[in-house]
Design an enzyme around this catalytic site. Structure first.
Site, mmCIF file in Angstrom:
data_model
loop_
_atom_site.group_PDB
_atom_site.id
_atom_site.type_symbol
_atom_site.label_atom_id
_atom_site.label_comp_id
_atom_site.label_asym_id
_atom_site.label_seq_id
_atom_site.Cartn_x
_atom_site.Cartn_y
_atom_site.Cartn_z
ATOM 1 N N ASP A 1 18.381 -25.841 -7.216
ATOM 2 C CA ASP A 1 18.042 -26.981 -8.076
ATOM 3 C C ASP A 1 18.516 -26.770 -9.521
ATOM 4 O O ASP A 1 18.439 -25.663 -10.052
ATOM 5 C CB ASP A 1 16.523 -27.188 -8.104
ATOM 6 C CG ASP A 1 15.941 -27.563 -6.749
ATOM 7 O OD1 ASP A 1 16.562 -27.246 -5.721
ATOM 8 O OD2 ASP A 1 14.843 -28.163 -6.733
ATOM 9 N N HIS B 1 18.011 -29.852 -11.886
ATOM 10 C CA HIS B 1 17.015 -30.721 -12.543
ATOM 11 C C HIS B 1 17.330 -31.060 -14.000
ATOM 12 O O HIS B 1 16.476 -30.919 -14.880
ATOM 13 C CB HIS B 1 15.611 -30.117 -12.425
ATOM 14 C CG HIS B 1 14.982 -30.353 -11.083
ATOM 15 N ND1 HIS B 1 14.783 -31.619 -10.567
ATOM 16 C CD2 HIS B 1 14.537 -29.487 -10.136
ATOM 17 C CE1 HIS B 1 14.232 -31.516 -9.368
ATOM 18 N NE2 HIS B 1 14.081 -30.242 -9.078
ATOM 19 N N ASP C 1 19.077 -31.815 -5.947
ATOM 20 C CA ASP C 1 18.150 -31.890 -7.089
ATOM 21 C C ASP C 1 18.878 -31.621 -8.408
ATOM 22 O O ASP C 1 18.541 -30.710 -9.166
ATOM 23 C CB ASP C 1 16.939 -30.956 -6.907
ATOM 24 C CG ASP C 1 15.878 -31.582 -6.002
ATOM 25 O OD1 ASP C 1 16.199 -32.561 -5.296
ATOM 26 O OD2 ASP C 1 14.733 -31.093 -5.989
ATOM 27 N N ASN D 1 15.849 -33.959 -2.363
ATOM 28 C CA ASN D 1 14.836 -35.019 -2.276
ATOM 29 C C ASN D 1 14.777 -35.864 -3.552
ATOM 30 O O ASN D 1 14.303 -36.996 -3.527
ATOM 31 C CB ASN D 1 13.455 -34.433 -1.956
ATOM 32 C CG ASN D 1 12.950 -33.479 -3.014
ATOM 33 O OD1 ASN D 1 13.630 -32.506 -3.354
ATOM 34 N ND2 ASN D 1 11.775 -33.730 -3.544
ATOM 35 N N HIS D 2 15.300 -35.335 -4.673
ATOM 36 C CA HIS D 2 15.312 -36.127 -5.918
ATOM 37 C C HIS D 2 16.504 -37.071 -6.013
ATOM 38 O O HIS D 2 16.537 -37.917 -6.915
ATOM 39 C CB HIS D 2 15.249 -35.215 -7.143
ATOM 40 C CG HIS D 2 13.863 -34.744 -7.438
ATOM 41 N ND1 HIS D 2 13.051 -35.325 -8.382
ATOM 42 C CD2 HIS D 2 13.131 -33.760 -6.865
ATOM 43 C CE1 HIS D 2 11.875 -34.708 -8.388
ATOM 44 N NE2 HIS D 2 11.901 -33.757 -7.485
ATOM 45 N N HIS E 1 19.009 -28.641 1.491
ATOM 46 C CA HIS E 1 18.122 -28.623 0.327
ATOM 47 C C HIS E 1 16.731 -28.079 0.651
ATOM 48 O O HIS E 1 16.220 -27.195 -0.036
ATOM 49 C CB HIS E 1 17.983 -30.018 -0.289
ATOM 50 C CG HIS E 1 17.039 -30.017 -1.457
ATOM 51 N ND1 HIS E 1 17.356 -29.426 -2.656
ATOM 52 C CD2 HIS E 1 15.765 -30.481 -1.595
ATOM 53 C CE1 HIS E 1 16.329 -29.535 -3.482
ATOM 54 N NE2 HIS E 1 15.350 -30.170 -2.867
ATOM 55 N N HIS F 1 14.780 -26.112 -3.385
ATOM 56 C CA HIS F 1 13.586 -26.967 -3.257
ATOM 57 C C HIS F 1 12.277 -26.348 -3.757
ATOM 58 O O HIS F 1 11.322 -27.063 -4.021
ATOM 59 C CB HIS F 1 13.441 -27.381 -1.783
ATOM 60 C CG HIS F 1 12.482 -28.502 -1.502
ATOM 61 N ND1 HIS F 1 12.398 -29.634 -2.284
ATOM 62 C CD2 HIS F 1 11.571 -28.671 -0.499
ATOM 63 C CE1 HIS F 1 11.481 -30.450 -1.762
ATOM 64 N NE2 HIS F 1 10.968 -29.879 -0.695
#
Length: 305
Positions: free
Chosen positions: A53, A55, A81, A113-114, A163, A237
């Site tokens: 990730d 982010h 992500d 998932n984002h 992910h 994740h």
């Protein structure tokens, strides 16, 4: 229409700047066409460096590239992500898109998932696009790319990158290959599980506290690895304070690539370098010091002040 100036896009993005709206649209459309050619389980050859990730932590993504090498010198897989929570989701995603457009065979982007309309409306990316562009068009262009992102990568046919994790509905890689991926991530089922599930010390499957996906244990992991002739499952994740964590007899590894997550967790980040399927080396890196990053104001200053 003039051809895309991909070099210019890469240069702008590298400076943590975002593109004019129309250029972003063209870049997103261009990358969508590239992603259309990719399989749900995209084959990738070693040597390759696997990342977790990000982010929206743009300056830490730059540190990742300083640690692992720049594209195209290093071949990368990013396990999703890219957006939400950090200050620079838009610039981070734009940078990764520009690199993908310029060197499509040197960077593989998986869906997390984002990378979802619903999640980005809650965790920051939608609001960030609204603030920076003054409308939601940029967010719409990016979410079209989200829908096209592939869900897994397979390194030398022996290391699966995804992910989140496994699904009770998926026993074989071929079952991943048949998923209809060009859509918003569903609330349940195989596609949902791949981006939401977590490994845990459970017998087989257990309800996930996240409200989506499953918790899956060593037995399930060993069976999946055995049936599909895999050596390892790489996933992201979950925050890992040490940057990476092996589980289940080293059949699974979590890789986390956002140092000092949310600018307060104090964790180290890592990337996993595979020279070949049997030779792996984690590279650790810390967050860029505050003196080297621009902290944006909490809210945008009104024009007339």
């Amino acid at each position: 229409m003039a051809p895309l100036d991909l070099d210019k896009y890469v240069e702008i993005a590298r400076l943590c700047k975002y593109l004019p709206e129309n250029d972003l649209k063209r870049l997103c459309d261009y990358v969508c066409d590239l992603l259309l050619e990719e399989s749900n389980v995209q084959p990738v050859s070693t040597p390759v460096t696997v990342c977790g990730d990000i982010h929206g932590q743009f300056y830490d993504l730059c540190e990742l590239f300083r640690t692992g090498g720049q594209v195209p010198d290093t071949n990368y897989i990013f396990m999703g992500d890219f957006v939400d929570r950090g200050y620079y989701s838009l610039e981070t995603f734009t940078y990764l898109l520009a690199l993908k457009a310029k060197w499509p065979d040197r960077i593989t982007l998986l869906r997390g998932n984002h990378e979802s309309r619903q999640i980005t409306q809650v965790y920051g990316f939608y609001d960030e696009c609204q603030t920076k562009y003054g409308n939601a068009n940029a967010w719409r262009y990016c979410t079209k790319v989200f829908d096209m992102l592939t869900v897994a990568a397979l390194i030398d046919e022996q290391i699966l990158c995804v992910h989140g994790g496994l699904s009770p509905d998926i026993k074989t890689l071929d079952q991943i290959r048949t998923i209809e991926r060009n859509q918003e991530i569903p609330h349940k089922g195989a596609f949902c599980d791949l981006v939401w599930s977590d490994p845990e010390d459970v017998d087989t499957w257990a309800i996930s506290p996240r409200g989506a996906g499953w918790l899956f244990g060593a037995k399930v992991t060993n069976e999946f690895v055995h049936i599909n002739n895999l050596k390892l499952i790489c996933r992201a994740h979950q925050l890992v304070h040490e940057g990476y964590k092996f589980m289940f007899d080293e059949k699974l590894v979590t890789v986390w690539s956002a140092p000092n997550y949310c600018y307060r967790c104090g964790n180290i980040a890592s990337i996993m370098v595979f020279k070949d399927v049997n030779t792996r080396e984690p590279k650790l890196f810390r967050a860029v010091p505050d003196s080297e990053r621009v902290i944006p104001p909490r809210t945008t200053t009104p024009y007339f002040l």
